[in-house]
Design a protein around this motif. Structure first.
Motif, PDB file in Angstrom:
ATOM      1  N   GLY A   8      41.845  32.505  45.205  1.00  0.00           N
ATOM      2  CA  GLY A   8      42.765  33.007  44.191  1.00  0.00           C
ATOM      3  C   GLY A   8      42.533  34.468  43.864  1.00  0.00           C
ATOM      4  O   GLY A   8      43.486  35.234  43.664  1.00  0.00           O
ATOM      5  N   THR A   9      41.261  34.889  43.787  1.00  0.00           N
ATOM      6  CA  THR A   9      40.968  36.297  43.488  1.00  0.00           C
ATOM      7  C   THR A   9      41.289  37.204  44.672  1.00  0.00           C
ATOM      8  O   THR A   9      41.742  38.334  44.496  1.00  0.00           O
ATOM      9  N   ARG A  10      41.054  36.711  45.893  1.00  0.00           N
ATOM     10  CA  ARG A  10      41.319  37.533  47.079  1.00  0.00           C
ATOM     11  C   ARG A  10      42.803  37.674  47.359  1.00  0.00           C
ATOM     12  O   ARG A  10      43.221  38.608  48.040  1.00  0.00           O
ATOM     13  N   ALA A  11      43.610  36.762  46.827  1.00  0.00           N
ATOM     14  CA  ALA A  11      45.052  36.840  47.076  1.00  0.00           C
ATOM     15  C   ALA A  11      45.668  38.045  46.391  1.00  0.00           C
ATOM     16  O   ALA A  11      46.702  38.555  46.835  1.00  0.00           O
ATOM     17  N   ARG A  12      45.064  38.510  45.317  1.00  0.00           N
ATOM     18  CA  ARG A  12      45.567  39.673  44.574  1.00  0.00           C
ATOM     19  C   ARG A  12      44.399  40.659  44.417  1.00  0.00           C
ATOM     20  O   ARG A  12      43.838  40.814  43.345  1.00  0.00           O
ATOM     21  N   ARG A  13      44.062  41.322  45.502  1.00  0.00           N
ATOM     22  CA  ARG A  13      42.835  42.106  45.572  1.00  0.00           C
ATOM     23  C   ARG A  13      42.853  43.317  44.651  1.00  0.00           C
ATOM     24  O   ARG A  13      41.853  43.618  43.992  1.00  0.00           O
ATOM     25  N   LEU A  14      43.964  44.049  44.619  1.00  0.00           N
ATOM     26  CA  LEU A  14      44.015  45.244  43.781  1.00  0.00           C
ATOM     27  C   LEU A  14      43.877  44.884  42.315  1.00  0.00           C
ATOM     28  O   LEU A  14      43.118  45.515  41.562  1.00  0.00           O
ATOM     29  N   ARG A  15      44.594  43.845  41.888  1.00  0.00           N
ATOM     30  CA  ARG A  15      44.524  43.411  40.501  1.00  0.00           C
ATOM     31  C   ARG A  15      43.112  42.940  40.155  1.00  0.00           C
ATOM     32  O   ARG A  15      42.567  43.258  39.096  1.00  0.00           O
ATOM     33  N   SER A  16      42.504  42.195  41.073  1.00  0.00           N
ATOM     34  CA  SER A  16      41.148  41.699  40.841  1.00  0.00           C
ATOM     35  C   SER A  16      40.145  42.853  40.772  1.00  0.00           C
ATOM     36  O   SER A  16      39.232  42.858  39.940  1.00  0.00           O
ATOM     37  N   ALA A  17      40.322  43.836  41.656  1.00  0.00           N
ATOM     38  CA  ALA A  17      39.401  44.975  41.679  1.00  0.00           C
ATOM     39  C   ALA A  17      39.479  45.766  40.382  1.00  0.00           C
ATOM     40  O   ALA A  17      38.446  46.179  39.829  1.00  0.00           O
ATOM     41  N   LEU A  18      40.689  45.982  39.885  1.00  0.00           N
ATOM     42  CA  LEU A  18      40.837  46.727  38.637  1.00  0.00           C
ATOM     43  C   LEU A  18      40.243  45.966  37.456  1.00  0.00           C
ATOM     44  O   LEU A  18      39.631  46.562  36.559  1.00  0.00           O
ATOM     45  N   SER A  19      40.405  44.645  37.454  1.00  0.00           N
ATOM     46  CA  SER A  19      39.829  43.835  36.378  1.00  0.00           C
ATOM     47  C   SER A  19      38.304  43.894  36.412  1.00  0.00           C
ATOM     48  O   SER A  19      37.644  44.049  35.380  1.00  0.00           O
ATOM     49  N   ALA A  20      37.741  43.772  37.613  1.00  0.00           N
ATOM     50  CA  ALA A  20      36.283  43.841  37.748  1.00  0.00           C
ATOM     51  C   ALA A  20      35.757  45.227  37.410  1.00  0.00           C
ATOM     52  O   ALA A  20      34.660  45.368  36.867  1.00  0.00           O
ATOM     53  N   LEU A  21      36.548  46.265  37.707  1.00  0.00           N
ATOM     54  CA  LEU A  21      36.113  47.632  37.424  1.00  0.00           C
ATOM     55  C   LEU A  21      35.948  47.866  35.927  1.00  0.00           C
ATOM     56  O   LEU A  21      35.029  48.579  35.499  1.00  0.00           O
ATOM     57  N   GLY A  22      36.829  47.284  35.132  1.00  0.00           N
ATOM     58  CA  GLY A  22      36.688  47.426  33.683  1.00  0.00           C
ATOM     59  C   GLY A  22      35.379  46.846  33.180  1.00  0.00           C
ATOM     60  O   GLY A  22      34.682  47.462  32.363  1.00  0.00           O
TER      61      GLY A  22
END
Length: 394
Positions: free
Chosen positions: A17-31
């Motif tokens: 589920g997280t890999r399906a939306r990588r950019l969104r997941s990366a930005l969330s983790a970056l915060g």
């Protein structure tokens, strides 16, 4: 048979589920990473600075100063000429050094500079034992020796040399003390335990008397005592220095300044940790928002899984694991960034690298907690979604 969701399968589904939306997941983790990095860096930088001060405190805890008092009109009352020799006779005293203020002598780079523009630099007469007593080291050149009694030479403090633009020494490097040129033979490194040295031009007592007419005893005496006898030595210093006039003498322990600086650094840590906690909460809200949107976008997936036998708890676990995995990834990245930032600041500041392990553990634990809390509502919402209503999105 009731369907079961094994833990490895739950992690596999959440990771998909997280890999399906990588950019969104990366930005969330970056915060999360930025917030955790801020917390770790604050703890690490503060601990590194405190470690340096603690080391210095241990090195200079046995240093004492005896200073002269002031008269009613505010003028400095010098110590007796015999004060240094009398203090040196106290059995636990290891080394003694004396300095004396040479008043009304401006320090300039050349005669082209007005006498009023001294940059706060003053002239101090000092004995040859001063560096050993206050643990001062030479940044350039050499310190005053026996030849300094016969020749006009001076040693500049770190800030005094910086103010006058002296970065190297040569035979022609001179400064103007009053109306007389003195050759600069050395520059001291910063002396944290005796900051008055940093803005001083040091000369010998003989030159202070010969060229500026400075007579009388010293204005301040530095001494190092046996570490186990510091309190005992301090209790007899006033009577030894000026018998019968103890009120004219001020005995201090410069290491008390280091203790105050350690306490001050600890006071600001709480404030910055609070700001880091606010940043972590904001990052958690961002993850919660992303997960709610994810639930809405994946209604068809939720409905299909429910139709195939997935239980409500399975869906709740899936979305809860997704938010927790995002927070964990951000937390690990934040730890790495925080350690790197602490290492850079410690190296630039000349402090030892010191990062409390409990700070690292607390940063990662806070990230996981925020991730779990952020995913709780989206997980409950996904679990409560009706299969029929979810399948309408197909």
């Amino acid at each position: 048979m009731r369907s079961r969701l094994r833990l490895p399968d739950a992690f596999a589904v959440a990771l998909a589920g997280t890999r399906a939306r990588r950019l969104r997941s990366a930005l969330s983790a970056l915060g999360i990473a930025i917030a955790v990095a801020a917390v770790v860096a604050v703890l690490g930088i503060a601990e590194s600075a405190k470690a340096d001060l603690v080391d210095e405190l241990g090195e200079n805890g046995n240093l004492l100063t005896v200073a002269s008092g002031q008269s009613i009109n505010g003028r400095e009352v010098p110590l007796p000429v015999t004060a240094e020799a009398m203090i040196a006779r106290i059995p636990p005293v290891r080394t003694v050094a004396a300095v004396a203020t040479v008043a009304a002598v401006p320090v300039r780079r050349s005669s082209a500079i007005p006498k009023a523009q001294t940059g706060g630099t003053n002239v101090l007469a000092a004995t040859t034992t001063l560096p050993r007593t206050v643990s001062a080291r030479m940044l350039l050149g050499r310190y005053l020796d026996a030849r300094a009694d016969r020749y006009p030479v001076t040693v500049l403090g770190y800030e005094a040399a910086r103010i006058m633009g002296i970065g190297s020494l040569g035979a022609s490097t001179q400064v103007l003390l009053g109306d007389q040129y003195f050759t600069v033979v050395g520059v001291l490194a910063p002396v944290a335990i005796a900051p008055e040295m940093d803005v001083a031009a040091l000369i010998s007592f003989a030159q202070a008397e010969q060229r500026f007419g400075r007579t009388g005893g010293p204005s301040r005496i530095y001494l190092r005592a046996d570490p186990e006898q510091v309190a005992a030595v301090a209790s007899v210093l006033t009577a030894t220095t000026v018998p019968g006039a103890e009120e004219d003498v001020q005995v201090r322990r410069p290491s008390d300044l280091l203790v105050a600086r350690i306490a001050a650094k600890g006071a600001f840590v709480g404030l910055f940790l609070g700001l880091g906690g606010v940043a972590l909460l904001i990052a958690g809200v961002g993850i919660a928002n992303i997960m709610v949107i994810s639930v809405l976008e994946r209604r068809s997936e939720i409905g299909l899984r429910r139709a195939l036998g997935a239980r409500r708890s399975h869906l709740a676990v899936q979305f809860l694991l997704e938010s927790t995995m995002l927070a964990a990834a951000g937390g690990l990245l934040g730890l790495a960034l925080g350690v790197a930032a602490t290492a850079v600041v410690a190296r630039l500041s000349g402090n030892p690298l010191a990062i409390p392990p409990e700070g690292l553990a607390a940063g990662l634990a806070a990230a996981l907690l925020i991730g779990a809390l952020a995913g709780a509502y989206p997980a409950i919402r996904a679990a409560r979604l009706s299969p029929v209503e979810a399948l309408r999105a197909l």
